[in-house]
Design a protein around this motif. Structure first.
Motif, short mmCIF file in Angstrom:
data_model
loop_
_atom_site.label_atom_id
_atom_site.label_comp_id
_atom_site.label_asym_id
_atom_site.label_seq_id
_atom_site.Cartn_x
_atom_site.Cartn_y
_atom_site.Cartn_z
N GLN A 65 -6.62 0.07 -8.60
CA GLN A 65 -5.87 0.68 -7.49
C GLN A 65 -5.95 2.19 -7.60
O GLN A 65 -4.95 2.88 -7.71
CB GLN A 65 -4.42 0.20 -7.52
CG GLN A 65 -4.31 -1.28 -7.24
CD GLN A 65 -2.89 -1.76 -7.14
OE1 GLN A 65 -1.96 -1.02 -7.41
NE2 GLN A 65 -2.73 -2.99 -6.74
N TYR A 69 -8.07 3.44 -2.93
CA TYR A 69 -7.29 2.23 -2.62
C TYR A 69 -5.89 2.62 -2.14
O TYR A 69 -5.40 2.11 -1.15
CB TYR A 69 -7.21 1.32 -3.85
CG TYR A 69 -6.32 0.13 -3.63
CD1 TYR A 69 -6.83 -1.02 -3.03
CD2 TYR A 69 -4.98 0.15 -4.00
CE1 TYR A 69 -6.02 -2.12 -2.81
CE2 TYR A 69 -4.17 -0.94 -3.78
CZ TYR A 69 -4.69 -2.07 -3.18
OH TYR A 69 -3.88 -3.15 -2.96
N ARG A 70 -5.26 3.54 -2.87
CA ARG A 70 -3.89 3.96 -2.50
C ARG A 70 -3.88 4.64 -1.13
O ARG A 70 -2.98 4.42 -0.34
CB ARG A 70 -3.32 4.88 -3.58
CG ARG A 70 -2.95 4.15 -4.85
CD ARG A 70 -2.18 5.02 -5.84
NE ARG A 70 -2.82 6.28 -6.16
CZ ARG A 70 -3.70 6.45 -7.13
NH1 ARG A 70 -4.06 5.46 -7.89
NH2 ARG A 70 -4.24 7.64 -7.35
N ASN A 71 -4.90 5.48 -0.86
CA ASN A 71 -4.98 6.12 0.46
C ASN A 71 -5.16 5.10 1.57
O ASN A 71 -4.56 5.21 2.64
CB ASN A 71 -6.12 7.14 0.49
CG ASN A 71 -5.80 8.38 -0.30
OD1 ASN A 71 -4.66 8.62 -0.68
ND2 ASN A 71 -6.81 9.17 -0.58
N SER A 72 -5.99 4.10 1.32
CA SER A 72 -6.21 3.04 2.30
C SER A 72 -4.93 2.24 2.53
O SER A 72 -4.58 1.91 3.66
CB SER A 72 -7.33 2.12 1.80
OG SER A 72 -7.45 1.01 2.64
N GLU A 73 -4.23 1.96 1.45
CA GLU A 73 -2.96 1.22 1.52
C GLU A 73 -1.94 2.02 2.34
O GLU A 73 -1.24 1.47 3.19
CB GLU A 73 -2.44 0.98 0.11
CG GLU A 73 -1.15 0.25 0.04
CD GLU A 73 -1.33 -1.25 -0.11
OE1 GLU A 73 -0.30 -1.93 -0.16
OE2 GLU A 73 -2.47 -1.73 -0.15
N LEU A 74 -1.84 3.32 2.09
CA LEU A 74 -0.91 4.17 2.83
C LEU A 74 -1.27 4.19 4.31
O LEU A 74 -0.38 4.08 5.17
CB LEU A 74 -0.93 5.60 2.26
CG LEU A 74 -0.11 6.63 3.04
CD1 LEU A 74 1.36 6.25 3.07
CD2 LEU A 74 -0.30 8.01 2.44
N HIS A 75 -2.54 4.33 4.62
CA HIS A 75 -2.99 4.34 6.02
C HIS A 75 -2.59 3.03 6.71
O HIS A 75 -2.08 3.05 7.84
CB HIS A 75 -4.50 4.55 6.08
CG HIS A 75 -5.04 4.54 7.47
ND1 HIS A 75 -4.89 5.59 8.34
CD2 HIS A 75 -5.73 3.59 8.15
CE1 HIS A 75 -5.45 5.30 9.49
NE2 HIS A 75 -5.97 4.09 9.40
N GLU A 76 -2.79 1.93 6.04
CA GLU A 76 -2.45 0.62 6.62
C GLU A 76 -0.94 0.50 6.85
O GLU A 76 -0.49 0.00 7.88
CB GLU A 76 -2.94 -0.50 5.71
CG GLU A 76 -2.75 -1.87 6.31
CD GLU A 76 -3.35 -2.97 5.43
OE1 GLU A 76 -2.82 -4.09 5.50
OE2 GLU A 76 -4.31 -2.70 4.69
N ARG A 77 -0.16 0.96 5.90
CA ARG A 77 1.31 0.90 6.05
C ARG A 77 1.78 1.75 7.22
O ARG A 77 2.65 1.35 7.99
CB ARG A 77 2.00 1.34 4.77
CG ARG A 77 1.90 0.33 3.67
CD ARG A 77 2.58 0.81 2.42
NE ARG A 77 2.53 -0.22 1.41
CZ ARG A 77 3.39 -0.32 0.44
NH1 ARG A 77 4.37 0.55 0.32
NH2 ARG A 77 3.29 -1.28 -0.44
N TRP A 114 5.75 8.82 4.44
CA TRP A 114 4.47 8.48 5.05
C TRP A 114 4.10 9.42 6.19
O TRP A 114 2.93 9.51 6.56
CB TRP A 114 4.47 7.06 5.60
CG TRP A 114 4.70 5.98 4.58
CD1 TRP A 114 4.61 6.08 3.21
CD2 TRP A 114 5.05 4.63 4.84
NE1 TRP A 114 4.89 4.88 2.63
CE2 TRP A 114 5.17 3.97 3.60
CE3 TRP A 114 5.29 3.90 6.00
CZ2 TRP A 114 5.50 2.63 3.49
CZ3 TRP A 114 5.62 2.56 5.89
CH2 TRP A 114 5.72 1.94 4.65
#
Length: 144
Positions: A65, A69-77, A114
């Motif tokens: 992670q 990965y964390r940036n992608s996760e934040l974008h999705e959230r 966010w």
């Protein structure tokens, strides 16, 4: 692997000189071990990578992670939050960070982090234009 994780935790707590005190393995040595293992596989033609080596490489590359990965996760959230907020606004419901956080099952402070100042309100309005009064997505040709 356990020693690498333990050393990372010690460093995060502010401990220093871990290698000199025998509490950590030099990362250059870990990288050398990875290179030798990969080179050996290359020379022997055995290109099946053992799970232990995969985990070691993942750890050295930032972990499973890592940053991207964390940036992608934040974008999705953020997208999920805006989608829900836009849908609620289109139905005429009031929406805010706290209510949205409850719906998403996270803390309101997380949702606040966010978004930059004014971004949530502005983007929620933009997303609201994607929905009709019932909260159903409009056909693509009718979106603003």
């Amino acid at each position: 692997m356990e020693k690498l994780i333990a050393a990372k935790e010690l460093a995060a707590r502010g401990e220093t000189h871990l290698i000199g005190r025998g509490k950590a393995v030099p990362l250059a040595l870990v990288d050398w071990i990875i290179m030798v293992a990969l080179d050996g596989m290359s020379w022997t033609g055995q290109l099946e990578i053992q799970r232990d080596l995969i985990v070691l490489i993942q750890n050295r590359l930032g972990g499973i992670q890592g940053k991207y990965y964390r940036n992608s996760e934040l974008h999705e959230r953020k997208q999920n939050a805006l989608f829900i907020a836009g849908q609620m606004l289109a139905r005429g419901e009031k929406t805010g960070i706290r209510q949205l956080a409850r719906l998403l099952g996270v803390e309101a402070s997380s949702v606040s982090r966010w978004f930059e100042k004014g971004e949530f309100e502005r983007e929620s309005q933009r997303y609201a234009s994607w929905f009709d009064d019932n909260g159903s997505l409009k056909p693509l040709l009718h979106r603003k």
